[in-house]
Design a protein around this motif. Structure first.
Motif, PDB file in Angstrom:
ATOM      1  N   VAL A   1      -2.027 -12.122  -6.779  1.00 13.09           N
ATOM      2  CA  VAL A   1      -2.554 -12.002  -5.553  1.00 13.09           C
ATOM      3  C   VAL A   1      -3.953 -12.483  -4.709  1.00 13.09           C
ATOM      4  O   VAL A   1      -4.565 -12.390  -5.540  1.00 13.09           O
ATOM      5  N   ALA A   2      -3.901 -14.105  -3.724  1.00 13.28           N
ATOM      6  CA  ALA A   2      -4.534 -14.749  -3.309  1.00 13.28           C
ATOM      7  C   ALA A   2      -4.697 -14.215  -1.591  1.00 13.28           C
ATOM      8  O   ALA A   2      -4.055 -14.840  -1.351  1.00 13.28           O
ATOM      9  N   ASN A   3      -5.931 -14.943  -1.550  1.00 17.13           N
ATOM     10  CA  ASN A   3      -6.324 -15.026   0.238  1.00 17.13           C
ATOM     11  C   ASN A   3      -5.569 -13.871   1.555  1.00 17.13           C
ATOM     12  O   ASN A   3      -4.946 -13.737   2.126  1.00 17.13           O
ATOM     13  N   VAL A   4      -5.337 -12.306   0.387  1.00 18.48           N
ATOM     14  CA  VAL A   4      -5.457 -10.891   1.830  1.00 18.48           C
ATOM     15  C   VAL A   4      -6.598 -10.619   1.945  1.00 18.48           C
ATOM     16  O   VAL A   4      -7.307 -10.477   1.552  1.00 18.48           O
ATOM     17  N   ASP A   5      -6.076  -9.474   3.099  1.00 20.04           N
ATOM     18  CA  ASP A   5      -7.316  -8.847   3.876  1.00 20.04           C
ATOM     19  C   ASP A   5      -7.638  -7.336   2.741  1.00 20.04           C
ATOM     20  O   ASP A   5      -9.188  -7.161   3.149  1.00 20.04           O
ATOM     21  N   GLN A   6      -6.222  -6.697   2.845  1.00 15.50           N
ATOM     22  CA  GLN A   6      -5.746  -5.831   1.609  1.00 15.50           C
ATOM     23  C   GLN A   6      -5.624  -5.545   1.434  1.00 15.50           C
ATOM     24  O   GLN A   6      -4.164  -5.919   1.461  1.00 15.50           O
ATOM     25  N   ALA A   7      -5.162  -4.166  -0.092  1.00 10.08           N
ATOM     26  CA  ALA A   7      -4.483  -4.073  -0.595  1.00 10.08           C
ATOM     27  C   ALA A   7      -3.821  -2.700  -0.454  1.00 10.08           C
ATOM     28  O   ALA A   7      -5.457  -1.855  -0.932  1.00 10.08           O
ATOM     29  N   VAL A   8      -2.759  -1.760  -0.765  1.00 13.41           N
ATOM     30  CA  VAL A   8      -2.376  -0.768  -0.369  1.00 13.41           C
ATOM     31  C   VAL A   8      -1.768  -0.226  -2.049  1.00 13.41           C
ATOM     32  O   VAL A   8      -1.410  -0.890  -2.325  1.00 13.41           O
ATOM     33  N   ILE A   9      -2.941   0.531  -2.529  1.00 12.24           N
ATOM     34  CA  ILE A   9      -2.786   1.246  -3.573  1.00 12.24           C
ATOM     35  C   ILE A   9      -1.857   2.166  -3.542  1.00 12.24           C
ATOM     36  O   ILE A   9      -2.093   3.065  -2.562  1.00 12.24           O
TER      37      ILE A   9
ATOM     38  N   LEU B   1       1.404   3.762   8.220  1.00 15.12           N
ATOM     39  CA  LEU B   1       1.031   2.886   6.774  1.00 15.12           C
ATOM     40  C   LEU B   1       1.704   1.619   8.185  1.00 15.12           C
ATOM     41  O   LEU B   1       0.969   0.247   7.309  1.00 15.12           O
ATOM     42  N   ARG B   2       2.475   0.950   8.726  1.00 16.30           N
ATOM     43  CA  ARG B   2       3.046   0.287   9.217  1.00 16.30           C
ATOM     44  C   ARG B   2       1.813  -0.163  10.200  1.00 16.30           C
ATOM     45  O   ARG B   2       1.767  -1.662  10.709  1.00 16.30           O
ATOM     46  N   ASP B   3       1.225   0.526  11.057  1.00 11.68           N
ATOM     47  CA  ASP B   3       0.862   0.455  12.074  1.00 11.68           C
ATOM     48  C   ASP B   3      -1.261  -0.307  11.131  1.00 11.68           C
ATOM     49  O   ASP B   3      -1.814  -1.052  11.538  1.00 11.68           O
ATOM     50  N   LEU B   4      -1.110  -0.058   9.705  1.00  8.92           N
ATOM     51  CA  LEU B   4      -2.081  -0.560   8.711  1.00  8.92           C
ATOM     52  C   LEU B   4      -1.529  -1.847   8.495  1.00  8.92           C
ATOM     53  O   LEU B   4      -2.981  -2.961   8.511  1.00  8.92           O
ATOM     54  N   LEU B   5      -0.428  -2.484   8.577  1.00  9.43           N
ATOM     55  CA  LEU B   5      -0.354  -3.797   7.715  1.00  9.43           C
ATOM     56  C   LEU B   5       0.024  -4.545   9.355  1.00  9.43           C
ATOM     57  O   LEU B   5      -0.284  -5.701   9.072  1.00  9.43           O
ATOM     58  N   ARG B   6       0.534  -4.044  10.251  1.00 11.41           N
ATOM     59  CA  ARG B   6       0.232  -4.583  10.844  1.00 11.41           C
ATOM     60  C   ARG B   6      -0.314  -5.991  11.605  1.00 11.41           C
ATOM     61  O   ARG B   6      -2.304  -5.349  11.928  1.00 11.41           O
ATOM     62  N   GLY B   7      -0.589  -7.215  11.718  1.00 14.14           N
ATOM     63  CA  GLY B   7      -1.231  -8.566  11.807  1.00 14.14           C
ATOM     64  C   GLY B   7      -2.381  -8.101  10.926  1.00 14.14           C
ATOM     65  O   GLY B   7      -3.373  -9.515  11.224  1.00 14.14           O
ATOM     66  N   ARG B   8      -2.295  -8.360   9.681  1.00 17.03           N
ATOM     67  CA  ARG B   8      -3.241  -7.967   8.430  1.00 17.03           C
ATOM     68  C   ARG B   8      -2.214  -8.801   6.974  1.00 17.03           C
ATOM     69  O   ARG B   8      -0.868  -8.821   7.190  1.00 17.03           O
ATOM     70  N   GLU B   9      -2.812 -10.015   6.609  1.00 21.72           N
ATOM     71  CA  GLU B   9      -2.465  -9.754   5.444  1.00 21.72           C
ATOM     72  C   GLU B   9      -2.698  -9.131   3.657  1.00 21.72           C
ATOM     73  O   GLU B   9      -3.823  -9.042   4.009  1.00 21.72           O
ATOM     74  N   SER B  10      -1.646  -8.120   4.100  1.00 25.22           N
ATOM     75  CA  SER B  10      -1.975  -7.582   2.666  1.00 25.22           C
ATOM     76  C   SER B  10      -1.111  -7.241   1.541  1.00 25.22           C
ATOM     77  O   SER B  10      -0.007  -8.020   1.529  1.00 25.22           O
ATOM     78  N   VAL B  11      -1.497  -6.478   0.037  1.00 26.58           N
ATOM     79  CA  VAL B  11      -0.491  -6.633  -1.032  1.00 26.58           C
ATOM     80  C   VAL B  11      -0.275  -4.894  -1.709  1.00 26.58           C
ATOM     81  O   VAL B  11      -1.451  -4.609  -1.805  1.00 26.58           O
TER      82      VAL B  11
ATOM     83  N   GLY C   1     -12.592  -7.879  -5.921  1.00 32.29           N
ATOM     84  CA  GLY C   1     -11.936  -9.048  -5.114  1.00 32.29           C
ATOM     85  C   GLY C   1     -12.282  -9.261  -3.764  1.00 32.29           C
ATOM     86  O   GLY C   1     -11.956 -10.313  -3.191  1.00 32.29           O
ATOM     87  N   GLY C   2     -13.136  -8.339  -3.798  1.00 29.18           N
ATOM     88  CA  GLY C   2     -13.398  -8.381  -1.903  1.00 29.18           C
ATOM     89  C   GLY C   2     -11.966  -8.120  -0.758  1.00 29.18           C
ATOM     90  O   GLY C   2     -12.042  -9.073  -0.185  1.00 29.18           O
ATOM     91  N   VAL C   3     -11.673  -7.242  -1.526  1.00 32.53           N
ATOM     92  CA  VAL C   3      -9.942  -6.947  -0.752  1.00 32.53           C
ATOM     93  C   VAL C   3     -10.473  -5.066  -0.104  1.00 32.53           C
ATOM     94  O   VAL C   3     -11.016  -4.663  -0.827  1.00 32.53           O
ATOM     95  N   GLU C   4     -10.167  -5.346   1.238  1.00 30.39           N
ATOM     96  CA  GLU C   4     -10.549  -3.186   1.041  1.00 30.39           C
ATOM     97  C   GLU C   4      -9.272  -2.914   0.961  1.00 30.39           C
ATOM     98  O   GLU C   4      -7.814  -2.933   1.161  1.00 30.39           O
ATOM     99  N   PRO C   5      -9.291  -1.549  -0.011  1.00 27.53           N
ATOM    100  CA  PRO C   5      -8.338  -0.968  -0.336  1.00 27.53           C
ATOM    101  C   PRO C   5      -7.727   0.347   0.682  1.00 27.53           C
ATOM    102  O   PRO C   5      -8.297   0.773   1.908  1.00 27.53           O
ATOM    103  N   ILE C   6      -6.473   0.283   0.857  1.00 27.50           N
ATOM    104  CA  ILE C   6      -5.819   1.513   0.820  1.00 27.50           C
ATOM    105  C   ILE C   6      -5.502   2.695   0.283  1.00 27.50           C
ATOM    106  O   ILE C   6      -4.071   2.187  -0.480  1.00 27.50           O
ATOM    107  N   LEU C   7      -5.578   4.068   0.326  1.00 30.57           N
ATOM    108  CA  LEU C   7      -4.637   4.497  -0.921  1.00 30.57           C
ATOM    109  C   LEU C   7      -3.171   5.038  -0.095  1.00 30.57           C
ATOM    110  O   LEU C   7      -4.144   5.731   0.818  1.00 30.57           O
TER     111      LEU C   7
END
Length: 399
Positions: free
Chosen positions: A175-183, A254-264, A207-213
């Motif tokens: 995936v490309a052009n995302v802000d954060q990756a939910v692992i 988790l919904r709050d962490l994703l709101r308004g962001r581009e996530s994978v 890849g320059g993406v902020e991770p969330i576990l």
């Protein structure tokens, strides 16, 4: 604070002062013909001792066949004008790739609610020589519509915020052009795998993406047993959330962490990524499946990465599960830099090129012995370094 990104597919082109277009040598994947061999290289070396001294033992030289891998194109300078770019994009519509279907087709949203099925221009596929796919979910593209429902992708914009893995000799960008990756990992069924989580953390950082576990299926075990390990990640500054789609635990967080962001959402098969997305936004109604009773491994319910709009704002990408992750373009000696908990102790190593595997007076190994670094994390580091060193050497030999 990150700002919510609008769903509009268009963007402004800056007004700059006109400058003369420049010629650029563009590298193409060599997929036609065989490489020509440079003639009389030995004689040139024997006649020129300075050349012989400059040659590296592992350096390869080639002749006209290698030149044929490049083509001269005329492109605008970085500060090129509004007029030049407007001429290049005349008749094209800006869009966002929602999902790729094979190597030559994808679905592109060119305006809210309008999706075109697009083929990819052959020139773009040829230029994408360093990757497995010319377009991926999340790509920003320019499309030439050919009918109310179809079009041709004429241009792919530069990517940022990517999650990728190695696929043979090529990079497979998921995936490309995302802000954060939910692992996403699971507390059980399948079991939590720290080594795979560590690989995803390295891939996201690369890849320059902020991770969330995210540890899912918290209802299956007493999660207190995972707290020591999850505390290791939290102390390193990673956001950690424990969820259960059965009880609703952690879903709102988790919904709050994703709101308004581009996530994978990415992770092993069977950890419940699609089920989590359905819990976050029930409108999406993604297909799900249970873990196989025979193997205890997850089943691939998601076949391709797909960019989906969230009701609360933002985008989310559901991805196929991964059972093994080969980190792309990270040399073994670079891995330490992606382990946040190693960084404070690297300066204490006796040798500047310490690999933290077998050397004496190693600051990292001393920190592990003192429990300042988690032994589980150190074992994960060793597995990455040893496996990726073998893969890197194998790939180097094929070039």
């Amino acid at each position: 604070m990150s700002m919510k990104k609008p769903r509009s597919a268009s963007w402004m082109i800056p007004n700059n002062v006109a400058k003369k277009p420049k010629k650029t040598r563009v590298a193409f994947r060599k997929n036609r013909g065989s490489r020509a061999r440079q003639q009389n290289l030995t004689h040139h070396v024997l006649d020129n001792q300075d050349l012989a001294a400059d040659l590296k033992n592992d350096e390869r030289l080639s002749g006209k066949g290698e030149i044929s891998r490049h083509r001269t194109i005329v492109s605008a300078d970085e500060s090129s004008t509004n007029e030049v770019q407007a001429a290049e994009l005349n008749g094209l519509s800006a869009g966002r790739v929602l999902r790729s279907i094979g190597a030559n087709q994808c679905q592109v949203e060119v305006s809210v609610g309008r999706v075109l099925t697009c083929s990819v221009r052959r020139l773009i596929r040829t230029m994408a020589r360093d990757g497995r796919n010319a377009t991926v979910a999340g790509d920003r593209v320019f499309v030439r519509p050919t009918s109310p429902s179809e079009g041709v992708i004429e241009r792919v914009e530069p990517r940022s915020g990517t999650v990728s893995r190695g696929s043979g000799r090529f990079e497979h960008i998921i995936v490309a052009n995302v802000d954060q990756a939910v692992i996403v990992a699971s507390a059980a069924d399948p079991d939590f795998k720290p080594g795979l989580v560590d690989r995803f953390l390295v891939s996201a950082a690369k890849g320059g993406v902020e991770p969330i576990l995210c540890v899912n299926k918290a209802d299956l075990i007493d999660t207190a047993s995972l707290q020591p390990l999850l505390g290791v990640y939290a102390r390193m500054g990673y956001a950690v959330v424990v969820t259960s789609t059965k009880t609703g635990q952690g879903i709102e967080q988790l919904r709050d962490l994703l709101r308004g962001r581009e996530s994978v959402l990415t992770g092993q098969s069977g950890v419940g990524k699609s089920t989590l997305i359905n819990a976050i936004d029930s409108r999406l109604n993604l297909k799900t499946a249970e873990v196989s009773d025979d193997s205890g491994k997850g089943r691939h319910t998601t076949r391709v990465a797909e960019l989906l709009p969230l009701a609360g704002g933002g985008w989310i990408v559901d991805t196929p599960g991964i059972r093994q992750l080969e980190i792309w373009d990270v040399l073994p000696e670079e891995v330490e830099g992606y382990f946040r908990d190693f960084v404070p102790f690297v300066a204490n190593c006796r040798f500047p090129d310490c690999t933290h595997t077998h050397e004496d007076q190693c600051g990292v190994k001393s920190a592990v012995a003192s429990r300042l670094i988690s032994p589980t994390r150190y074992q994960g580091y060793l597995r990455i370094v040893i496996a990726d060193d073998q893969n890197w050497r194998s790939h180097a030999m094929t070039h």
